[in-house]
Design a protein around this motif. Structure first.
Motif, PDB file in Angstrom:
ATOM      1  N   VAL A   1      -1.476   9.955   6.044  1.00 28.27           N
ATOM      2  CA  VAL A   1      -0.275  10.131   6.862  1.00 28.27           C
ATOM      3  C   VAL A   1       0.303   8.751   7.157  1.00 28.27           C
ATOM      4  CG1 VAL A   1       0.562  10.765   9.165  1.00 28.27           C
ATOM      5  CG2 VAL A   1      -0.954  12.313   7.923  1.00 28.27           C
ATOM      6  N   VAL A   2       1.623   8.646   7.138  1.00 25.44           N
ATOM      7  CA  VAL A   2       2.305   7.399   7.475  1.00 25.44           C
ATOM      8  C   VAL A   2       3.306   7.681   8.587  1.00 25.44           C
ATOM      9  CG1 VAL A   2       3.731   5.498   6.629  1.00 25.44           C
ATOM     10  CG2 VAL A   2       2.059   6.571   5.107  1.00 25.44           C
ATOM     11  N   THR A   3       3.239   6.909   9.661  1.00 31.80           N
ATOM     12  CA  THR A   3       4.140   7.139  10.787  1.00 31.80           C
ATOM     13  C   THR A   3       4.267   5.872  11.620  1.00 31.80           C
ATOM     14  OG1 THR A   3       4.609   8.542  12.712  1.00 31.80           O
ATOM     15  CG2 THR A   3       2.313   7.970  12.321  1.00 31.80           C
ATOM     16  N   GLU A   4       5.370   5.779  12.367  1.00 34.51           N
ATOM     17  CA  GLU A   4       5.537   4.722  13.357  1.00 34.51           C
ATOM     18  C   GLU A   4       5.303   5.259  14.770  1.00 34.51           C
ATOM     19  OE1 GLU A   4       9.159   2.462  13.036  1.00 34.51           O
ATOM     20  OE2 GLU A   4       9.254   2.744  10.856  1.00 34.51           O
TER      21      GLU A   4
ATOM     22  N   MET B   1       2.286   2.713  10.492  1.00 39.71           N
ATOM     23  CA  MET B   1       0.835   2.943  10.438  1.00 39.71           C
ATOM     24  C   MET B   1       0.475   3.835   9.250  1.00 39.71           C
ATOM     25  SD  MET B   1       0.070   3.389  14.520  1.00 39.71           S
ATOM     26  CE  MET B   1       1.549   4.391  14.822  1.00 39.71           C
ATOM     27  N   TYR B   2      -0.368   3.299   8.401  1.00 34.24           N
ATOM     28  CA  TYR B   2      -0.878   4.015   7.231  1.00 34.24           C
ATOM     29  C   TYR B   2      -2.254   4.538   7.619  1.00 34.24           C
ATOM     30  CZ  TYR B   2      -2.186   4.668   2.261  1.00 34.24           C
ATOM     31  OH  TYR B   2      -2.591   5.172   1.039  1.00 34.24           O
TER      32      TYR B   2
ATOM     33  N   GLU C   1       2.298   9.107  19.224  1.00 31.94           N
ATOM     34  CA  GLU C   1       1.803  10.462  19.459  1.00 31.94           C
ATOM     35  C   GLU C   1       1.379  11.131  18.156  1.00 31.94           C
ATOM     36  OE1 GLU C   1       1.055  11.706  22.296  1.00 31.94           O
ATOM     37  OE2 GLU C   1       1.844   9.939  23.337  1.00 31.94           O
ATOM     38  N   LEU C   2       2.197  10.935  17.121  1.00 29.48           N
ATOM     39  CA  LEU C   2       1.856  11.534  15.833  1.00 29.48           C
ATOM     40  C   LEU C   2       0.610  10.895  15.238  1.00 29.48           C
ATOM     41  CD1 LEU C   2       5.429  11.873  14.273  1.00 29.48           C
ATOM     42  CD2 LEU C   2       4.029  13.655  15.342  1.00 29.48           C
ATOM     43  N   ALA C   3       0.435   9.603  15.492  1.00 29.58           N
ATOM     44  CA  ALA C   3      -0.773   8.923  15.015  1.00 29.58           C
ATOM     45  C   ALA C   3      -2.006   9.476  15.717  1.00 29.58           C
ATOM     46  CB  ALA C   3      -0.655   7.422  15.241  1.00 29.58           C
TER      47      ALA C   3
ATOM     48  N   ARG D   1       0.818  -1.216   0.000  1.00 31.95           N
ATOM     49  CA  ARG D   1       0.000   0.000   0.000  1.00 31.95           C
ATOM     50  C   ARG D   1       0.852   1.267   0.000  1.00 31.95           C
ATOM     51  NH1 ARG D   1      -3.772  -1.684   2.779  1.00 31.95           N
ATOM     52  NH2 ARG D   1      -5.435  -1.624   1.237  1.00 31.95           N
ATOM     53  N   LEU D   2       1.965   1.258   0.738  1.00 31.43           N
ATOM     54  CA  LEU D   2       2.816   2.442   0.788  1.00 31.43           C
ATOM     55  C   LEU D   2       3.537   2.670  -0.532  1.00 31.43           C
ATOM     56  CD1 LEU D   2       3.986   4.818   2.278  1.00 31.43           C
ATOM     57  CD2 LEU D   2       5.649   3.287   3.360  1.00 31.43           C
TER      58      LEU D   2
END
Length: 299
Positions: A126-129, A181-182, A132-134, A108-109
């Motif tokens: 948004v894509v992040t590991e 996380m997508y 907090e950002l999620a 997907r990415l």
């Protein structure tokens, strides 16, 4: 003297017993008299001897391979299986679609990066590991869909809304194997999304998936296929999206929003069932004909 199409031997790489795999195998058998469905997890690749055996059959002796599926579930194992098939392209054995093209769409990415390089409109993503950002992203989006990098038909997807349970829901999603996380904003849609199908880069038709009681439109969640004749602008958008991948057969998932049409993804394999149930179109038979027409004939 070149052999006729009737003498060609094309194996289907797919999931034995699944509808789309068997439909393509049937169509190729009807045109050539040869039928072979290969479960790629049961092959052995001998690098030194340059062979890829499925049982007693060396796939390198065939005239070509058609990839319909590369496993029953989407996973990183797909890359390993596609790499084995990619080697055979270097031996000038025709493979439909080419493995390196599928690799760009199966994750997907990777698919999203290619679409963004091509300036294709998509829902905010948004894509992040970072946890907090999620959480911040969900607060900004109000309502978001967390999507595994390897999945189809909405499997493993999670809808998360801002609020008390937001953090725990995200933590559970990440702990279930989704370190990266997508996150995509849940956009308002008119109860359906579209599958815009292409063969050899040429538009062949569109079906709609009308959602049932679930938040998504997948038929496994109660969605239904129906006929659709989209505006030329939607076909043009989908054409631009699929052109970035150069797949022999694919369906572009398009959603109509109040901000215009957007693309969810370009399918690595495409689907026959939507066109069949919505229009009675036998895309498997069409694809078998396309494959035979585009074989590099050998003496």
């Amino acid at each position: 003297m070149n052999a006729s199409k009737k003498d060609r031997k094309i194996a289907v790489i797919g999931n034995p017993g699944s509808w789309s795999t068997e439909k393509l195998a049937d169509a190729l058998e009807n045109k050539t008299g040869f039928r072979c469905v290969v479960d790629i997890s049961s092959v052995i690749f001998d690098i030194n001897h340059k062979t890829l055996f499925y049982g007693d059959l060396d796939l390198a002796t065939l005239d070509g391979l058609a990839i319909k599926k590369i496993g029953p579930v989407y996973s990183p194992d797909m890359y390993n299986r596609l790499e084995m098939l990619r080697f055979f392209c270097s031996m000038e054995i025709p493979v439909f679609s080419r493995p390196e093209m599928i690799m760009q769409a199966v994750n997907r990415l990777s698919c999203t990066v290619n679409l963004q390089i091509g300036n294709i409109p998509m829902p905010p993503t948004v894509v992040t590991e970072d946890m907090e950002l999620a959480c911040d992203t969900v607060r900004r989006f109000k309502k978001a869909v967390f999507k595994p990098l390897f999945s189809s038909k909405a499997r493993g997807m999670l809808v998360v809304e801002e609020g008390y349970h937001c953090r725990s829901a995200i933590a559970e999603f990440q702990a279930s194997g989704n370190r990266t996380m997508y996150i995509q904003k849940m956009v308002s849609i008119p109860g359906r999304d579209l599958g815009v199908a292409f063969m050899g880069g040429e538009y062949i038709g569109t079906y709609a998936r009308r959602k049932g009681d679930s938040w998504n439109t997948c038929t496994s969640s109660g969605g239904k296929y129906e006929r659709c004749e989209p505006d030329p602008e939607i076909i043009s958008l989908a054409h631009s999206a699929q052109a970035l991948f150069n797949l022999d057969f694919t369906c572009v998932d398009v959603v109509e929003t109040d901000q215009g049409a957007m693309v969810f993804e370009v399918s690595a394999f495409g689907g026959f069932r939507g066109l069949y149930q919505a229009w009675g179109m036998d895309a498997a038979d069409m694809y078998a004909g396309y494959i035979l027409d585009n074989l590099k004939y050998r003496s």
